[in-house]
Structure formats: C-alpha cells, structure tokens
Design a protein around this motif. Structure first.
Motif, PDB file in Angstrom:
ATOM      1  N   GLN A   1       0.822  -1.207   0.000  1.00 60.16           N
ATOM      2  CA  GLN A   1       0.000   0.000   0.000  1.00 60.16           C
ATOM      3  C   GLN A   1       0.858   1.260   0.000  1.00 60.16           C
ATOM      4  O   GLN A   1       0.527   2.248  -0.680  1.00 60.16           O
ATOM      5  CB  GLN A   1      -0.938  -0.017   1.202  1.00 60.16           C
ATOM      6  CG  GLN A   1      -2.039  -1.065   1.089  1.00 60.16           C
ATOM      7  CD  GLN A   1      -3.064  -0.969   2.195  1.00 60.16           C
ATOM      8  OE1 GLN A   1      -2.766  -0.507   3.299  1.00 60.16           O
ATOM      9  NE2 GLN A   1      -4.274  -1.428   1.922  1.00 60.16           N
ATOM     10  N   GLU A   2       1.964   1.217   0.732  1.00 56.05           N
ATOM     11  CA  GLU A   2       2.855   2.383   0.754  1.00 56.05           C
ATOM     12  C   GLU A   2       3.466   2.616  -0.617  1.00 56.05           C
ATOM     13  O   GLU A   2       3.560   3.763  -1.084  1.00 56.05           O
ATOM     14  CB  GLU A   2       3.962   2.171   1.804  1.00 56.05           C
ATOM     15  CG  GLU A   2       4.762   3.421   2.138  1.00 56.05           C
ATOM     16  CD  GLU A   2       5.886   3.706   1.142  1.00 56.05           C
ATOM     17  OE1 GLU A   2       6.222   4.890   0.949  1.00 56.05           O
ATOM     18  OE2 GLU A   2       6.415   2.746   0.550  1.00 56.05           O
ATOM     19  N   ARG A   3       3.879   1.553  -1.268  1.00 53.66           N
ATOM     20  CA  ARG A   3       4.480   1.669  -2.597  1.00 53.66           C
ATOM     21  C   ARG A   3       3.472   2.208  -3.617  1.00 53.66           C
ATOM     22  O   ARG A   3       3.795   3.089  -4.425  1.00 53.66           O
ATOM     23  CB  ARG A   3       5.013   0.309  -3.054  1.00 53.66           C
ATOM     24  CG  ARG A   3       6.374  -0.054  -2.483  1.00 53.66           C
ATOM     25  CD  ARG A   3       7.458   0.739  -3.176  1.00 53.66           C
ATOM     26  NE  ARG A   3       8.802   0.302  -2.786  1.00 53.66           N
ATOM     27  CZ  ARG A   3       9.912   0.800  -3.327  1.00 53.66           C
ATOM     28  NH1 ARG A   3       9.835   1.732  -4.268  1.00 53.66           N
ATOM     29  NH2 ARG A   3      11.086   0.383  -2.930  1.00 53.66           N
ATOM     30  N   ILE A   4       2.246   1.677  -3.595  1.00 54.32           N
ATOM     31  CA  ILE A   4       1.225   2.147  -4.532  1.00 54.32           C
ATOM     32  C   ILE A   4       0.880   3.607  -4.254  1.00 54.32           C
ATOM     33  O   ILE A   4       0.739   4.418  -5.177  1.00 54.32           O
ATOM     34  CB  ILE A   4      -0.034   1.263  -4.447  1.00 54.32           C
ATOM     35  CG1 ILE A   4       0.263  -0.144  -4.987  1.00 54.32           C
ATOM     36  CG2 ILE A   4      -1.192   1.895  -5.230  1.00 54.32           C
ATOM     37  CD1 ILE A   4      -0.879  -1.127  -4.829  1.00 54.32           C
TER      38      ILE A   4
ATOM     39  N   GLU B   1       0.821   9.465  -5.565  1.00 50.18           N
ATOM     40  CA  GLU B   1       1.195  10.828  -5.179  1.00 50.18           C
ATOM     41  C   GLU B   1       2.030  11.519  -6.251  1.00 50.18           C
ATOM     42  O   GLU B   1       1.789  12.683  -6.585  1.00 50.18           O
ATOM     43  CB  GLU B   1       1.961  10.807  -3.851  1.00 50.18           C
ATOM     44  CG  GLU B   1       1.118  10.462  -2.635  1.00 50.18           C
ATOM     45  CD  GLU B   1       0.077  11.511  -2.307  1.00 50.18           C
ATOM     46  OE1 GLU B   1       0.285  12.696  -2.652  1.00 50.18           O
ATOM     47  OE2 GLU B   1      -0.968  11.154  -1.724  1.00 50.18           O
ATOM     48  N   HIS B   2       3.029  10.808  -6.809  1.00 46.49           N
ATOM     49  CA  HIS B   2       3.867  11.503  -7.811  1.00 46.49           C
ATOM     50  C   HIS B   2       3.242  11.488  -9.203  1.00 46.49           C
ATOM     51  O   HIS B   2       3.566  12.333 -10.042  1.00 46.49           O
ATOM     52  CB  HIS B   2       5.297  10.979  -7.832  1.00 46.49           C
ATOM     53  CG  HIS B   2       5.510   9.560  -8.298  1.00 46.49           C
ATOM     54  ND1 HIS B   2       5.081   9.074  -9.519  1.00 46.49           N
ATOM     55  CD2 HIS B   2       6.158   8.516  -7.703  1.00 46.49           C
ATOM     56  CE1 HIS B   2       5.441   7.821  -9.664  1.00 46.49           C
ATOM     57  NE2 HIS B   2       6.081   7.437  -8.578  1.00 46.49           N
TER      58      HIS B   2
ATOM     59  N   ILE C   1       2.932   1.332 -11.418  1.00 49.74           N
ATOM     60  CA  ILE C   1       2.307   0.709 -10.245  1.00 49.74           C
ATOM     61  C   ILE C   1       2.689  -0.768 -10.154  1.00 49.74           C
ATOM     62  O   ILE C   1       2.970  -1.276  -9.060  1.00 49.74           O
ATOM     63  CB  ILE C   1       0.783   0.899 -10.263  1.00 49.74           C
ATOM     64  CG1 ILE C   1       0.429   2.330  -9.849  1.00 49.74           C
ATOM     65  CG2 ILE C   1       0.088  -0.093  -9.335  1.00 49.74           C
ATOM     66  CD1 ILE C   1      -1.056   2.645  -9.834  1.00 49.74           C
ATOM     67  N   GLN C   2       2.709  -1.460 -11.274  1.00 50.62           N
ATOM     68  CA  GLN C   2       3.102  -2.869 -11.240  1.00 50.62           C
ATOM     69  C   GLN C   2       4.562  -3.030 -10.808  1.00 50.62           C
ATOM     70  O   GLN C   2       4.900  -3.966 -10.067  1.00 50.62           O
ATOM     71  CB  GLN C   2       2.864  -3.527 -12.597  1.00 50.62           C
ATOM     72  CG  GLN C   2       1.414  -3.526 -13.054  1.00 50.62           C
ATOM     73  CD  GLN C   2       0.463  -4.199 -12.072  1.00 50.62           C
ATOM     74  OE1 GLN C   2       0.865  -5.024 -11.256  1.00 50.62           O
ATOM     75  NE2 GLN C   2      -0.807  -3.829 -12.128  1.00 50.62           N
TER      76      GLN C   2
ATOM     77  N   ALA D   1       7.839  -4.048  -3.680  1.00 55.73           N
ATOM     78  CA  ALA D   1       7.378  -4.407  -2.337  1.00 55.73           C
ATOM     79  C   ALA D   1       7.558  -5.899  -2.096  1.00 55.73           C
ATOM     80  O   ALA D   1       7.969  -6.328  -1.007  1.00 55.73           O
ATOM     81  CB  ALA D   1       5.912  -4.005  -2.168  1.00 55.73           C
ATOM     82  N   LYS D   2       7.285  -6.717  -3.103  1.00 54.29           N
ATOM     83  CA  LYS D   2       7.401  -8.162  -2.949  1.00 54.29           C
ATOM     84  C   LYS D   2       8.861  -8.626  -2.893  1.00 54.29           C
ATOM     85  O   LYS D   2       9.151  -9.687  -2.312  1.00 54.29           O
ATOM     86  CB  LYS D   2       6.672  -8.865  -4.091  1.00 54.29           C
ATOM     87  CG  LYS D   2       5.149  -8.779  -4.003  1.00 54.29           C
ATOM     88  CD  LYS D   2       4.522  -9.745  -4.995  1.00 54.29           C
ATOM     89  CE  LYS D   2       3.018  -9.798  -4.825  1.00 54.29           C
ATOM     90  NZ  LYS D   2       2.415 -10.875  -5.632  1.00 54.29           N
TER      91      LYS D   2
END
Length: 366
Positions: free
Chosen positions: A19-22, A27-28, A234-235, A241-242
C-alpha cells in the motif's frame, strides 16, 4: 476448497509495504516510466547479476521484444519445445518465423538437449528452452550447441523459474537473453501483467529498450519498428514491495517442494529435480494415469488441481500449419495426458500440504 495459489495470504503479509508503494506512485503521478521502473530494474539486475534488465508489459512481450531485438524475420527458425504455454510459439509466428519443435525429457519435462542439434538448419537463428515448472533446462549444453553452430542466440523462457539457480548462477542470466513474467501466479508476481528481459549484451539491451517504447531512440525519433511494451509504474512498485520478502519465499518454495517429493515418494511419479540446479516450483507437478478421474476425486475432497499443459503446441489448431516438427514428439504427447499440478505457494502450511497428499493418495488408490 483451498486456494491453488494463495495470493490473498501473501498480500496480507505484505499489505503495509504494498500500500505504501502504490500510494507513492499515486502521489507523484508518473504512471508510465516513473522512478519505480528503473528502481525495479536495478534491483533485478543486482539479484540476477545480469548487466541489463529491461522491464516490459508481460512475459509474452519479453519474448517478442527479444526476438525483434535479435532481428528475427520471416522464414527464420527458432528451436523450442512443444510442451509449454502457447506464448513461446505465438511470438515466433507473429514475426513470420517458424517454431521448430523437438521433444522433451520424460523425467523433467524440459527440452531434450540430445535432440536439438539435429533440428538446426541454415535458417536457425535462436534456441528457446523453457524452464518448465520452475527448473532450468540443461543451459550449458544448449549454449555449447549454439556456439558450435555459429551465431545462434539462446533465449531462456524463464517465465516460471525466476529465482532458481543453475550451477551457481541465477535463472535469467544463463544465456544470450533471459525472459521472465510477473503474472500474478508466477514466483515473483505483480497484480496485473508485467515481465522483464535480461542480457549482458549492450546492443541487445539498447534494442530492447527502444523497441518497448515504439522503437524510439529519443522522443518522436523512431529508429526501429517497435511495440507499446512498457511495464506500468504501479506494477513495478508492487514487485519492489514483494522483492523484500522474495528470498524468504524462495526458501519456502524449496522446502515445500522437497517435502512434497518426500511425501509422494512411492505414491506417484513426480517431475525430476536435477542435483545441480534448483526449482522455483512455480507448479508442483505429478504424473498420474486416469487424470480426469483423479481430478474429480480431488475436487470432491476440496483440493484444486491444474494441467500445464493438456495439448502440445504442435497439436494446437492455430499453429499446425506454422511449425516444423523435428523427429518424434511422443514424450510431449504422453506427458500432456499425465501431468497434473497440485497447490503450492510460499505460505502453504504443513498441515494443508499433508491434507493434499492424503487426498492424492486416496484418489490414486487402485
């Protein structure tokens, strides 16, 4: 019914990071070719020790762009296996080239190296082994065959094997080009389509980077014929994150695969594991007779199964007229009637795994 691949449990374990990464991407607002794209590529270069990683929109696009970068044209031949997902042949045919099929090994289901050399002609431009079920094929031997016959490129279709190790080296960095997929069910998956190309060749890397953005060397300067093949930001953020948990998941997959091997020894035949390499067990696959009946019994017991793959590519209606078959493909045809994959994912617990094995034992009992 238990999940065949448990992506929900994986998400719960990584929910804050994902969620933080997305959120950072939202935001940018750089949804195409944002900073996470190059960040992911750099992380994957470090992971595989390949000089170049080029992210693309899918594993299929990775194969297509790789062939385009090599200059594959109509009439050229690409040697591959008929026992794989259709994408392996699809990309060859789309370029007007000819898939040349050779048979597979009966124990690993990977391409049979002993059959490759007889398939080489003056039109052979590439060899495309598939690291099926997560285990690389005999890459050193394949590279040696390619070298003996001049300028033949080797493309590892590593859609199922990202994270596997072959003789101390990472899958995707074993040949001229390595291609992988980040389809959600893959060992390292995103939440849509995505993929990557790996190479140590500067010229190939540059060609791939240009082809993925419509053949542009710079904005609105199209020096090559290209495609819209970018992986969206996004991907890439999800893969990043993974990645923080990926080494742990590799260990888990190795342990689960070894435990399946132990529990199923003497019960059913399993896909063989070579001693000089690891498998990511993208699918854990067994060989069973009367497969339909076994699958029905397992479904009744709440155990999902899958078949990878029920029809070899040389028998697929759309491709019959486009391929060349080298020799006998009886092993591929036999395996297509017997292979069956069992549930496996990094968070599979031992109790559930035992339940799967018990159900399989019961389902295959004479």
């Amino acid at each position: 019914m238990i999940p065949f691949i448990d992506l929900k449990q994986q998400y719960q374990a990584l929910k804050p990071q994902i969620q933080e990464r997305i959120s950072r991407v939202l935001e940018h607002g750089q949804y195409i070719m944002g900073p996470e794209v190059r960040e992911m590529e750099a992380r994957l270069e470090q992971f595989t020790e390949a000089k170049h990683c080029i992210s693309v929109s899918s594993g299929t696009e990775a194969l297509l762009i790789s062939l385009m970068a090599l200059g594959i044209k109509p009439g050229d031949e690409v040697i591959t296996t008929p026992f794989t997902f259709v994408a392996s042949a699809e990309v060859i045919v789309l370029l007007g080239a000819v898939p040349v099929y050779v048979d597979i090994e009966a124990d690993t289901c990977n391409i049979a190296v002993s059959k490759i050399e007889a398939a080489i002609t003056s039109r052979t431009k590439a060899i495309m082994p598939v690291s099926l079920y997560g285990q690389p094929g005999d890459m050193d031997e394949i590279n040696a065959i390619a070298a003996r016959h001049g300028n033949i490129a080797v493309i590892e279709d590593a859609a199922q094997s990202f994270g596997a190790i072959y003789k101390g080296r990472k899958s995707c960095n074993l040949s001229t080009i390595g291609c992988t997929s980040f389809f959600p069910s893959k060992p390292l998956g995103c939440y849509g389509d995505g993929g990557a190309i790996f190479t140590n060749d500067d010229a190939i890397a540059q060609a791939c980077r240009e082809i993925r953005i419509h053949g542009q060397s710079k904005r609105y300067v199209h020096t090559r014929v290209g495609v819209g093949g970018r992986m969206d930001t996004i991907q890439c953020a999800i893969v990043l994150a993974k990645l923080d948990r990926f080494e742990q998941e590799i260990t888990s997959r190795l342990e689960l695969g070894a435990r399946y091997n132990e529990l199923l020894s003497g019960v059913v035949k399993t896909v063989a594991q070579r001693a000089d390499r690891t498998s990511m067990y993208a699918q854990y696959t067994v060989l069973v007779h009367d497969r339909d009946a076994v699958q029905v019994k397992l479904t009744e017991a709440g155990i999902p199964t899958a078949v990878h793959y029920p029809i070899p590519l040389h028998q697929q209606p759309a491709y019959v007229g486009y391929c060349r078959v080298e020799g006998d493909l009886s092993v591929s045809e036999a395996m297509a009637t017997q292979v069956m994959s069992l549930p496996i994912s990094p968070d599979l617990d031992s109790a559930t795994q035992q339940m799967i094995v018990d159900a399989l034992v019961e389902a295959t009992r004479a």
